[in-house]
Design an enzyme around this catalytic site. Structure first.
Site, PDB file in Angstrom:
ATOM      1  N   HIS A  32      64.478  17.010 109.188  1.00  0.00           N
ATOM      2  CA  HIS A  32      64.556  15.783 109.978  1.00  0.00           C
ATOM      3  C   HIS A  32      63.269  14.978 109.765  1.00  0.00           C
ATOM      4  CE1 HIS A  32      64.987  12.983 113.176  1.00  0.00           C
ATOM      5  NE2 HIS A  32      64.070  13.532 113.938  1.00  0.00           N
TER       6      HIS A  32
ATOM      7  N   ASN B 268      61.734   7.191 111.744  1.00  0.00           N
ATOM      8  CA  ASN B 268      62.654   8.178 112.320  1.00  0.00           C
ATOM      9  C   ASN B 268      63.925   7.454 112.780  1.00  0.00           C
ATOM     10  OD1 ASN B 268      64.042  10.051 113.867  1.00  0.00           O
ATOM     11  ND2 ASN B 268      62.254  10.736 115.027  1.00  0.00           N
TER      12      ASN B 268
ATOM     13  N   CYS C  36      68.175  13.914 117.740  1.00  0.00           N
ATOM     14  CA  CYS C  36      67.786  14.046 116.327  1.00  0.00           C
ATOM     15  C   CYS C  36      68.486  15.204 115.619  1.00  0.00           C
ATOM     16  CB  CYS C  36      66.274  14.206 116.219  1.00  0.00           C
ATOM     17  SG  CYS C  36      65.385  12.738 116.757  1.00  0.00           S
TER      18      CYS C  36
HETATM   19  O1  UT7 Z   1      62.388  13.476 116.398  1.00  0.00           O
HETATM   20  C1  UT7 Z   1      61.891  13.827 117.631  1.00  0.00           C
HETATM   21  C2  UT7 Z   1      61.242  12.614 118.212  1.00  0.00           C
HETATM   22  N1  UT7 Z   1      59.843  12.481 118.159  1.00  0.00           N
HETATM   23  C3  UT7 Z   1      58.917  13.095 117.368  1.00  0.00           C
HETATM   24  O2  UT7 Z   1      59.204  13.948 116.601  1.00  0.00           O
HETATM   25  C4  UT7 Z   1      57.509  12.674 117.535  1.00  0.00           C
HETATM   26  C5  UT7 Z   1      56.551  13.829 117.549  1.00  0.00           C
HETATM   27  N2  UT7 Z   1      55.196  13.406 117.789  1.00  0.00           N
HETATM   28  C6  UT7 Z   1      54.476  12.684 116.902  1.00  0.00           C
HETATM   29  O3  UT7 Z   1      54.946  12.318 115.839  1.00  0.00           O
HETATM   30  C7  UT7 Z   1      53.036  12.389 117.233  1.00  0.00           C
HETATM   31  O4  UT7 Z   1      52.652  13.138 118.361  1.00  0.00           O
HETATM   32  C8  UT7 Z   1      52.744  10.885 117.493  1.00  0.00           C
HETATM   33  C9  UT7 Z   1      52.893  10.086 116.206  1.00  0.00           C
HETATM   34  C10 UT7 Z   1      53.658  10.336 118.573  1.00  0.00           C
HETATM   35  C11 UT7 Z   1      51.300  10.719 117.960  1.00  0.00           C
HETATM   36  O5  UT7 Z   1      50.431  11.268 116.992  1.00  0.00           O
HETATM   37  P1  UT7 Z   1      49.265  12.288 117.429  1.00  0.00           P
HETATM   38  O6  UT7 Z   1      48.504  12.595 116.221  1.00  0.00           O
HETATM   39  O7  UT7 Z   1      49.909  13.417 118.175  1.00  0.00           O
HETATM   40  O8  UT7 Z   1      48.392  11.389 118.370  1.00  0.00           O
HETATM   41  P2  UT7 Z   1      47.945  11.684 119.868  1.00  0.00           P
HETATM   42  O9  UT7 Z   1      49.107  11.507 120.793  1.00  0.00           O
HETATM   43  O10 UT7 Z   1      47.167  12.953 119.910  1.00  0.00           O
HETATM   44  O11 UT7 Z   1      46.942  10.512 120.106  1.00  0.00           O
HETATM   45  C12 UT7 Z   1      45.673  10.426 119.451  1.00  0.00           C
HETATM   46  C13 UT7 Z   1      45.036   9.100 119.800  1.00  0.00           C
HETATM   47  C14 UT7 Z   1      45.090   8.767 121.291  1.00  0.00           C
HETATM   48  O12 UT7 Z   1      43.919   8.100 121.649  1.00  0.00           O
HETATM   49  P3  UT7 Z   1      42.715   8.885 122.368  1.00  0.00           P
HETATM   50  O13 UT7 Z   1      43.291   9.416 123.644  1.00  0.00           O
HETATM   51  O14 UT7 Z   1      42.313   9.970 121.406  1.00  0.00           O
HETATM   52  O15 UT7 Z   1      41.682   7.818 122.557  1.00  0.00           O
HETATM   53  C15 UT7 Z   1      46.248   7.815 121.398  1.00  0.00           C
HETATM   54  O16 UT7 Z   1      46.140   6.939 122.481  1.00  0.00           O
HETATM   55  O17 UT7 Z   1      45.756   8.054 119.131  1.00  0.00           O
HETATM   56  C16 UT7 Z   1      46.124   7.060 120.095  1.00  0.00           C
HETATM   57  N3  UT7 Z   1      47.368   6.450 119.637  1.00  0.00           N
HETATM   58  C17 UT7 Z   1      47.380   5.418 118.772  1.00  0.00           C
HETATM   59  N4  UT7 Z   1      46.411   4.745 118.158  1.00  0.00           N
HETATM   60  C18 UT7 Z   1      46.766   3.758 117.331  1.00  0.00           C
HETATM   61  C19 UT7 Z   1      48.632   6.787 119.964  1.00  0.00           C
HETATM   62  N5  UT7 Z   1      49.494   5.978 119.312  1.00  0.00           N
HETATM   63  C20 UT7 Z   1      48.748   5.122 118.579  1.00  0.00           C
HETATM   64  C21 UT7 Z   1      49.049   4.065 117.710  1.00  0.00           C
HETATM   65  N6  UT7 Z   1      48.033   3.422 117.107  1.00  0.00           N
HETATM   66  N7  UT7 Z   1      50.308   3.697 117.440  1.00  0.00           N
END
Ligand code: UT7
Length: 330
Positions: free
Chosen positions: A255, A285, A115
């Site tokens: 980004h 992204n 990225c």
């Molecule tokens: O450019 C570099 C590349 N990547 C990035 O920059 C990504 C950086 N990270 C992120 O953008 C975020 O961490 C994510 C979008 C990937 C995830 O968002 P989050 O707010 O950090 O969610 P989380 O991982 O804390 O998950 C919260 C909950 C979990 O469920 P439980 O364990 O609380 O029951 C996940 O399983 O949300 C769940 N979850 C989803 N639910 C619905 C994770 N993905 C999804 C989804 N839809 N797509």
């Protein structure tokens, strides 16, 4: 950090494929919801390229730049393609792109910093021009992320999209263009964001394919936190080094990984939210393409002399910030 002559962006271009992958589409593919995706990432849709490789995106973006600027591609000296999804492991995508766009006097190579690829590429392109070595360097950020995404993994498939953007770097004698940068990397980060197989560490095999090791995997939370702290620290460091305050920045171009990362980074950096540019809502992204897609979408708002601050964070980890003075009015 002047190397001699200033190097400025003198033209931009972009391309995204027509096919839209909406949040509603993703609801049919994985256990997710439009509401979750929009509130957690700020993304409503992304573009997907079918039946073509990354070079297709890069060529279209370069052709768009050539049309918009009316330059003769034969006058381009160097084509750099920043990409994490090259057409092939061997045979630089940039070499093919240069030939296809008619840059017959140029050489081309790829730059891989995930990225941060376009951000680092801006430094490379402007250093070539500033040193006087080349006069016209075409930098393209292009990624077909759909080629490495597991559409059964809801934590990644909702984020990424395909696209490309391009910027032309040329000498500037008005003191405008690329001014300075603050770049860093940390190899420990590769455990948190990677495509495990297909390289020399884990060559492709039946097993790697069966186990899904050719897909991008990430520890989203870790990436999120480090993206915010490192991008904002880099931008602050760069401003301090150059006696700039947040008020001096006319546009902040971060980004586009997650709208919450963009907002938190901007807040820590102290830049007025109105100066923070974002188009993640419609593209997701696109990895190395996010920064030039912003440049293309918002070109009409930039004015000659504007201070534009860029920041990126990505696989490696790689990250940093770059400051340039915009060199033309549209
Ligand atoms: O450019 C570099 C590349 N990547 C990035 O920059 C990504 C950086 N990270 C992120 O953008 C975020 O961490 C994510 C979008 C990937 C995830 O968002 P989050 O707010 O950090 O969610 P989380 O991982 O804390 O998950 C919260 C909950 C979990 O469920 P439980 O364990 O609380 O029951 C996940 O399983 O949300 C769940 N979850 C989803 N639910 C619905 C994770 N993905 C999804 C989804 N839809 N797509």
């Amino acid at each position: 950090m002047s190397l001699g002559q200033n190097a400025a962006i003198t033209a931009v271009g972009a391309y995204v494929p027509d096919e839209v992958l909406s949040n509603a589409d993703l609801e049919q593919m994985v256990d997710t919801s439009d509401d979750w995706i929009r509130s957690r990432t700020g993304i409503s849709e992304r573009r997907i390229l079918k039946d073509h490789p990354t070079s297709f995106l890069a060529i279209k973006a370069a052709q768009n730049l050539i049309e918009r600027s009316a330059i003769d591609p034969k006058t381009i000296d160097l084509v750099i393609v920043s990409t994490a999804t090259p057409d092939m492991m061997i045979a630089a995508t940039a070499a093919y792109v240069a030939s296809e766009i008619g840059a017959t006097q140029a050489f081309g190579y790829d730059l891989q910093a995930a990225c941060s690829g376009f951000l680092y590429g801006m430094s490379t392109a402007s250093a070539y021009v500033s040193s006087g070595r080349y006069k016209r360097v075409l930098l393209i950020g292009a990624d077909k992320m759909s080629s490495i995404i597991d559409y059964k993994d809801r934590t990644t498939c909702i984020i990424f999209g395909d696209g490309a953007g391009a910027a032309l770097f040329e000498p500037n004698d008005e003191g405008l263009g690329f001014m300075d940068e603050h770049f860093r990397s940390d190899g420990v980060g590769r455990q948190h964001l990677h495509v495990k197989a297909g390289g020399s560490m884990m060559p492709a095999s039946q097993e790697t394919t069966q186990n899904g090791h050719h897909y991008l995997r990430q520890d989203g939370k870790t990436v999120f936190k480090l993206a915010v702290s490192n991008m904002s620290d880099a931008a602050i460091n760069l401003m301090d080094k150059n006696n700039l305050t947040a008020n001096d920045i006319d546009f902040f171009v971060p980004h586009q990984a997650n709208q919450r990362i963009i907002d938190a980074t901007a807040q820590r950096t102290g830049v007025d939210p109105e100066k923070v540019l974002s188009n993640i809502v419609k593209y997701g992204n696109t990895t190395a393409a996010t920064l030039p897609l912003i440049l293309s979408d918002f070109e009409h708002r930039f004015k000659k002399g504007d201070n534009v601050m860029f920041a990126a964070f990505g696989g490696g980890f790689t990250w940093g910030a770059a400051w340039l003075k915009w060199a033309y009015n549209t």
